[in-house]
Scaffold this active site. Structure first.
Site: not given
Ligand code: APR
Length: 168
Positions: A25, A33, A35, A118, A120-122
């Site tokens: 972020n 996730g 991050d 994007s 996951g959380a996004y």
């Molecule tokens: N390795 C690979 N992929 C992963 C892992 C991992 N260890 N952990 C999670 N994922 C995948 C999830 O399944 C999802 O499909 O990464 C994808 C993206 O999810 P998020 O990590 O939630 O990222 P995003 O949707 O871009 O959201 C970003 O989430 O963690 C916070 O600080 C981050 O605020 C920011 C937001």
């Protein structure tokens, strides 16, 4: 096509490559996730290294060492939050991939692993995000000798990425 694009099923921190991309972020101070997984594996020095590089606007990239991740660099990029699709989300997501790939070439490196930015959380829909990711990577790999791993950590993303790769 000069480069290659592969799917990697599993944790991005396990990919054998020169650059790991983090879906961060704009504060670059860590999160859940992917991050969270990258910050845990890299250790606390990663957060210290990120501090002077923040804020990172959506679609852009900031670079740090990987610390406990070994020789690998971390490219921190900030994906768009999904707001229904009419607020430039697709263009911003594409910008994340292209800016990371441009940074890879600028540093004379060739191997990079992306998470499904994007999705996951996004909240970005997995199929649409996979189409954008594969399209951006193909566009770049047409002219550059790069090895790109698209990581799928969950089944919906694995299906979506494989589906996009199977499209001609
Ligand atoms: N390795 C690979 N992929 C992963 C892992 C991992 N260890 N952990 C999670 N994922 C995948 C999830 O399944 C999802 O499909 O990464 C994808 C993206 O999810 P998020 O990590 O939630 O990222 P995003 O949707 O871009 O959201 C970003 O989430 O963690 C916070 O600080 C981050 O605020 C920011 C937001």
């Amino acid at each position: 096509m000069k480069g290659t694009i592969e799917i990697y099923r599993g944790n991005i921190v396990d990919v054998d490559c020169e650059v790991i991309v983090n879906a961060a972020n704009s504060s670059l101070m860590g999160g859940g996730g992917v991050d969270g997984a990258i910050h845990r594996a890299a250790g606390p020095k990663l957060k210290e290294a990120c501090k002077p590089l923040a804020p990172c606007p959506t679609g852009e990239v900031r670079v740090t060492e990987g610390f406990d991740l070994g020789d690998r660099l971390v490219f921190h990029t900030v994906g768009p939050v999904w707001r229904g699709g009419s607020e430039g989300e697709a263009e911003l997501l594409k910008a994340c991939y292209l800016h990371c790939l441009q940074e890879l070439i600028k540093r004379e490196l060739t191997t990079i692993a992306f998470p499904a930015i994007s999705t996951g959380a996004y909240g970005f829909p997995a199929n649409e995000a996979a189409g954008i990711a594969v399209h951006a990577c193909r566009e770049f790999a047409a002219d550059h000798d790069v090895k790109i791993s698209l990581t799928a950590f969950d089944e919906p993303n694995a299906t979506a990425i494989q589906g996009a790769l199977d499209q001609p």
